[in-house]
Design a protein around this motif. Structure first.
Motif, short mmCIF file in Angstrom:
data_model
loop_
_atom_site.label_atom_id
_atom_site.label_comp_id
_atom_site.label_asym_id
_atom_site.label_seq_id
_atom_site.Cartn_x
_atom_site.Cartn_y
_atom_site.Cartn_z
N GLY A 28 0.96 -1.19 0.24
CA GLY A 28 -0.09 0.27 0.11
C GLY A 28 0.50 1.14 -0.31
N PHE A 29 2.11 1.37 -0.77
CA PHE A 29 3.49 2.54 -0.08
C PHE A 29 2.61 3.13 -1.25
N HIS A 30 2.06 4.45 -1.33
CA HIS A 30 1.99 5.80 -2.49
C HIS A 30 2.66 6.09 -2.85
N THR A 31 3.94 6.15 -3.41
CA THR A 31 5.53 5.31 -4.39
C THR A 31 5.72 5.77 -3.92
N ALA A 32 6.74 4.70 -5.22
CA ALA A 32 8.31 4.07 -4.62
C ALA A 32 8.57 4.15 -5.66
N TYR A 33 9.60 5.14 -5.19
CA TYR A 33 10.87 6.05 -5.73
C TYR A 33 12.16 4.93 -5.86
N THR A 34 13.09 5.30 -6.78
CA THR A 34 14.39 5.02 -7.50
C THR A 34 15.74 5.93 -6.79
N TYR A 35 16.65 6.13 -6.59
CA TYR A 35 18.51 6.83 -7.01
C TYR A 35 17.95 6.77 -8.84
N ASP A 36 18.83 7.74 -8.75
CA ASP A 36 18.77 7.71 -10.56
C ASP A 36 20.83 8.53 -10.11
N HIS A 37 21.25 7.18 -10.33
CA HIS A 37 22.51 7.78 -9.56
C HIS A 37 23.31 6.29 -10.72
N LEU A 38 24.60 6.96 -11.22
CA LEU A 38 24.92 5.79 -12.06
C LEU A 38 25.82 5.26 -10.93
N SER A 39 25.87 5.15 -9.57
CA SER A 39 26.59 4.57 -8.85
C SER A 39 26.59 4.98 -7.35
N TRP A 40 26.42 4.31 -6.49
CA TRP A 40 26.65 5.15 -5.63
C TRP A 40 27.05 4.77 -3.54
N ARG A 41 28.05 5.62 -3.16
CA ARG A 41 28.45 5.71 -2.27
C ARG A 41 29.30 3.95 -2.04
N SER A 42 28.80 3.34 -1.05
CA SER A 42 28.63 2.10 -0.31
C SER A 42 29.05 1.01 -1.78
N PHE A 43 27.50 1.10 -1.95
CA PHE A 43 26.80 0.22 -3.50
C PHE A 43 27.61 0.28 -5.25
N ARG A 44 28.82 1.38 -4.53
CA ARG A 44 29.31 1.31 -6.01
C ARG A 44 30.21 0.54 -6.31
N ASP A 45 30.63 -0.98 -5.68
CA ASP A 45 31.08 -1.86 -6.04
C ASP A 45 30.55 -3.24 -6.60
N GLY A 46 29.55 -3.38 -6.11
CA GLY A 46 27.67 -4.13 -6.30
C GLY A 46 27.30 -3.61 -6.97
N PRO A 47 26.29 -4.56 -7.88
CA PRO A 47 25.29 -4.28 -8.66
C PRO A 47 24.60 -3.37 -8.46
N TRP A 48 24.04 -1.99 -9.71
CA TRP A 48 23.33 -1.42 -10.04
C TRP A 48 23.42 -1.52 -11.49
N PHE A 49 21.75 -0.70 -10.97
CA PHE A 49 20.76 -0.68 -12.04
C PHE A 49 20.50 0.53 -12.99
N ALA A 50 20.07 1.17 -13.74
CA ALA A 50 19.83 2.69 -14.51
C ALA A 50 18.14 2.43 -13.87
N ALA A 51 18.12 3.59 -13.54
CA ALA A 51 16.69 4.57 -12.95
C ALA A 51 15.98 3.97 -13.91
N VAL A 52 15.89 4.71 -15.21
CA VAL A 52 14.92 5.14 -16.21
C VAL A 52 14.21 3.54 -16.48
N PRO A 53 15.34 2.92 -17.27
CA PRO A 53 14.79 1.12 -17.24
C PRO A 53 13.42 0.35 -16.37
N THR A 54 14.72 0.22 -15.54
CA THR A 54 14.12 -0.09 -13.35
C THR A 54 12.04 0.59 -13.17
N LEU A 55 12.25 2.14 -13.57
CA LEU A 55 11.37 2.82 -13.45
C LEU A 55 9.76 1.91 -14.21
N THR A 56 10.56 1.55 -16.02
CA THR A 56 9.50 1.10 -17.19
C THR A 56 8.94 -0.21 -16.51
N ALA A 57 10.03 -1.02 -15.80
CA ALA A 57 9.94 -2.28 -15.91
C ALA A 57 9.20 -2.37 -15.02
#
Length: 297
Positions: A28-57
């Protein structure tokens, strides 16, 4: 009060990614957002996917919940190409997209294209030009523009957004220039609190800082001739001394105090094990299903 979540793009779609977005809708969340970064802080060396294709899916995998970015920035985006992607995304989602947008920072995105990171003033300068141009691109069929930082030559954006006159902007800002943009172009304003206070202060001091930000935003709206009540106030959690995911009671106390300070949307990070956003999944889901009802107890 609205309760939303932000789902970091760290899972392969075929290995749990789809299910997380669908579960967010079920909860029941009103909105589900995602970060729009190429990588981010402590997640830089792990899996990270692009925002627009993710939101499209995610748009194809859900049907009711709103979707969006928290936040997109000019660090590696250009208004012309971003506008085309957003119009397409708004169409695929049948008008469920919100663009969270900010000036960006000095992290990995700032240098990924081989450039020197902008100074705070340069980030504000780009942002101040980026937002109005993006607004024009999303509301006009044909746009030409010659600015200091951006250009557009006879750009076509037909048929435009499903949402009219365009999809909503949620503008992240704490300084006066950004708040003026939020007052002028935003349908919502986003804060993560005051970083200076959060670094060394208490939860009470952080709340007071947020209250002060809301007061400054209200003044920016008044200066722009806008009713501040027409601008939603969003709090992205996870960056203040508070621990709203510690328990249902902790969330209710946090949300209630921030509602009194003027916040009307709380955004919680979807739990990620072994990360800065680790949290008890059972508690998180109780907060999602019971938290807002508990505010009126």
């Amino acid at each position: 009060m609205r309760l939303s979540t932000v789902i970091l793009p760290v899972r392969r779609w075929s290995e749990g990614g789809r299910e997380v977005w669908q579960r967010a809708e079920e909860l029941g969340f009103h909105t589900a957002y995602t970060y729009d970064h190429l990588s981010w802080r402590s997640f830089r060396d792990g899996p990270w996917f692009a925002a627009v294709p993710t939101l499209t899916a995610a748009a194809a995998a859900t049907s009711r919940m709103r979707l969006g970015t928290l936040v997109t920035s000019p660090n590696f985006r250009h208004p012309v190409t971003l506008a085309k992607e957003l119009i397409s995304l708004d169409d695929v989602s049948d008008g469920r997209i919100t663009l969270g947008i900010g000036a960006g920072g000095s992290g990995f995105d700032a240098t990924a294209l081989g450039q020197e990171p902008w100074t705070p003033r340069e980030r504000a300068d780009h942002f101040e030009e980026f937002v109005p141009l993006l607004d024009r691109l999303l509301t006009h069929d044909v746009v030409s523009y010659e600015g200091t930082h951006y250009r557009a030559h006879e750009v076509r954006n037909i048929p435009g957004c499903v949402q009219r006159p365009r999809l909503p902007f949620a503008i992240a800002a704490t300084g006066p220039r950004g708040m003026r943009l939020a007052a002028g172009y935003g349908q919502a304003w986003v804060t993560t609190g005051d970083p200076k206070v959060s670094a060394t202060g208490t939860a009470a001091e952080s709340l007071e800082a947020v209250r002060g930000q809301v007061e400054r935003l209200d003044k920016a709206c008044a200066d722009a001739g806008r009713d501040a009540g027409t601008l939603r106030k969003t709090m992205l959690t996870g960056f203040t001394p508070d621990r709203p995911l510690a328990s249902l009671d902790a969330f209710v106390d946090f949300a209630g105090a921030h509602a009194e300070a003027g916040i009307d949307e709380i955004v919680l990070h979807w739990p990620i094990a072994d990360s800065v956003f680790e949290a008890d999944r059972t508690v998180f889901e109780r907060i999602a299903t019971e938290g807002l009802a508990q505010l009126g107890r």
